[in-house]
Design a protein around this motif. Structure first.
Motif, PDB file in Angstrom:
ATOM      1  N   GLU A  73     -62.029 -33.782  37.666  1.00 32.32           N
ATOM      2  CA  GLU A  73     -60.797 -33.781  36.878  1.00 32.32           C
ATOM      3  C   GLU A  73     -59.812 -34.811  37.440  1.00 32.32           C
ATOM      4  N   PHE A  74     -59.677 -34.838  38.756  1.00 27.80           N
ATOM      5  CA  PHE A  74     -58.787 -35.808  39.397  1.00 27.80           C
ATOM      6  C   PHE A  74     -59.243 -37.231  39.107  1.00 27.80           C
ATOM      7  N   GLU A  75     -60.531 -37.509  39.291  1.00 32.41           N
ATOM      8  CA  GLU A  75     -61.042 -38.856  39.088  1.00 32.41           C
ATOM      9  C   GLU A  75     -60.846 -39.312  37.645  1.00 32.41           C
ATOM     10  N   THR A  76     -61.075 -38.407  36.701  1.00 33.98           N
ATOM     11  CA  THR A  76     -60.878 -38.750  35.287  1.00 33.98           C
ATOM     12  C   THR A  76     -59.423 -39.070  35.011  1.00 33.98           C
ATOM     13  N   GLU A  77     -58.512 -38.203  35.452  1.00 32.71           N
ATOM     14  CA  GLU A  77     -57.091 -38.433  35.184  1.00 32.71           C
ATOM     15  C   GLU A  77     -56.567 -39.668  35.918  1.00 32.71           C
ATOM     16  N   ALA A  78     -56.963 -39.838  37.173  1.00 31.80           N
ATOM     17  CA  ALA A  78     -56.523 -41.015  37.923  1.00 31.80           C
ATOM     18  C   ALA A  78     -57.020 -42.286  37.244  1.00 31.80           C
ATOM     19  N   GLY A  79     -58.262 -42.278  36.800  1.00 30.32           N
ATOM     20  CA  GLY A  79     -58.817 -43.434  36.105  1.00 30.32           C
ATOM     21  C   GLY A  79     -58.072 -43.730  34.817  1.00 30.32           C
ATOM     22  N   GLU A  80     -57.747 -42.679  34.062  1.00 25.88           N
ATOM     23  CA  GLU A  80     -57.014 -42.869  32.810  1.00 25.88           C
ATOM     24  C   GLU A  80     -55.625 -43.448  33.070  1.00 25.88           C
ATOM     25  N   VAL A  81     -54.942 -42.933  34.084  1.00 25.99           N
ATOM     26  CA  VAL A  81     -53.600 -43.431  34.403  1.00 25.99           C
ATOM     27  C   VAL A  81     -53.666 -44.895  34.840  1.00 25.99           C
ATOM     28  N   LEU A  82     -54.604 -45.217  35.715  1.00 25.02           N
ATOM     29  CA  LEU A  82     -54.728 -46.599  36.185  1.00 25.02           C
ATOM     30  C   LEU A  82     -55.083 -47.546  35.038  1.00 25.02           C
ATOM     31  N   LEU A  83     -56.002 -47.126  34.169  1.00 27.91           N
ATOM     32  CA  LEU A  83     -56.396 -47.983  33.053  1.00 27.91           C
ATOM     33  C   LEU A  83     -55.280 -48.121  32.019  1.00 27.91           C
ATOM     34  N   SER A  84     -54.397 -47.122  31.942  1.00 24.06           N
ATOM     35  CA  SER A  84     -53.252 -47.255  31.029  1.00 24.06           C
ATOM     36  C   SER A  84     -52.268 -48.302  31.563  1.00 24.06           C
ATOM     37  N   MET A  85     -52.252 -48.489  32.864  1.00 21.32           N
ATOM     38  CA  MET A  85     -51.395 -49.495  33.484  1.00 21.32           C
ATOM     39  C   MET A  85     -52.003 -50.890  33.347  1.00 21.32           C
ATOM     40  N   ASN A  86     -53.330 -50.965  33.427  1.00 17.41           N
ATOM     41  CA  ASN A  86     -54.030 -52.247  33.310  1.00 17.41           C
ATOM     42  C   ASN A  86     -55.422 -51.968  32.754  1.00 17.41           C
ATOM     43  N   PRO A  87     -55.608 -52.157  31.447  1.00 12.10           N
ATOM     44  CA  PRO A  87     -56.900 -51.850  30.812  1.00 12.10           C
ATOM     45  C   PRO A  87     -58.090 -52.589  31.420  1.00 12.10           C
ATOM     46  N   ALA A  88     -57.851 -53.716  32.074  1.00 10.25           N
ATOM     47  CA  ALA A  88     -58.954 -54.442  32.722  1.00 10.25           C
ATOM     48  C   ALA A  88     -59.435 -53.711  33.972  1.00 10.25           C
ATOM     49  N   GLY A  89     -58.619 -52.821  34.506  1.00 10.73           N
ATOM     50  CA  GLY A  89     -59.014 -52.055  35.689  1.00 10.73           C
ATOM     51  C   GLY A  89     -59.026 -52.851  36.974  1.00 10.73           C
ATOM     52  N   VAL A  90     -58.287 -53.940  37.006  1.00 15.97           N
ATOM     53  CA  VAL A  90     -58.215 -54.781  38.202  1.00 15.97           C
ATOM     54  C   VAL A  90     -56.753 -54.855  38.639  1.00 15.97           C
ATOM     55  N   PHE A  91     -56.511 -54.562  39.907  1.00 17.02           N
ATOM     56  CA  PHE A  91     -55.156 -54.514  40.436  1.00 17.02           C
ATOM     57  C   PHE A  91     -55.087 -55.390  41.675  1.00 17.02           C
TER      58      PHE A  91
END
Length: 104
Positions: A73-91
């Motif tokens: 659940e944590f990994e899914t939500e964290a991933g969704e939040v991060l991808l909402s910030m940058n859809p490319a998933g690169v920071f």
């Protein structure tokens, strides 16, 4: 995970972490040691969703055991939040390091 922090203290291993009230520089200056400061050139770190979560799990305050059975659940939500910030998933993070040495 609803974005709320559980508890008021930051866990660290089997205890909690409390940041010092004074800076490390002040602690050294107030001691019998001489302070020597070295600033290193900054550099860039590239993070992905996976490396961010993996790095968090490697810390004493973000260990998987604190999640109980809510790891996925944590990994899914964290991933969704991060991808909402940058859809490319690169920071990209610019990192600067300062070394404060106590010399006797």
């Amino acid at each position: 995970m609803n974005g709320k922090q559980n508890g008021k203290e930051r866990r660290a291993g089997n205890t909690t972490y409390r940041h010092p009230d004074r800076s490390y520089e002040t602690i050294i200056k107030d001691s019998d040691f001489d302070l020597e400061v070295h600033r290193l050139p900054s550099y860039q770190v590239t993070w992905t969703v996976e490396t961010i979560i993996g790095t968090l799990y490697s810390t004493s305050y973000g260990a998987k055991r604190f999640l109980g059975n809510r790891e996925k659940e944590f990994e899914t939500e964290a991933g969704e939040v991060l991808l909402s910030m940058n859809p490319a998933g690169v920071f990209k993070e610019q990192v600067g390091l300062t070394i404060k040495m106590a010399i006797k």
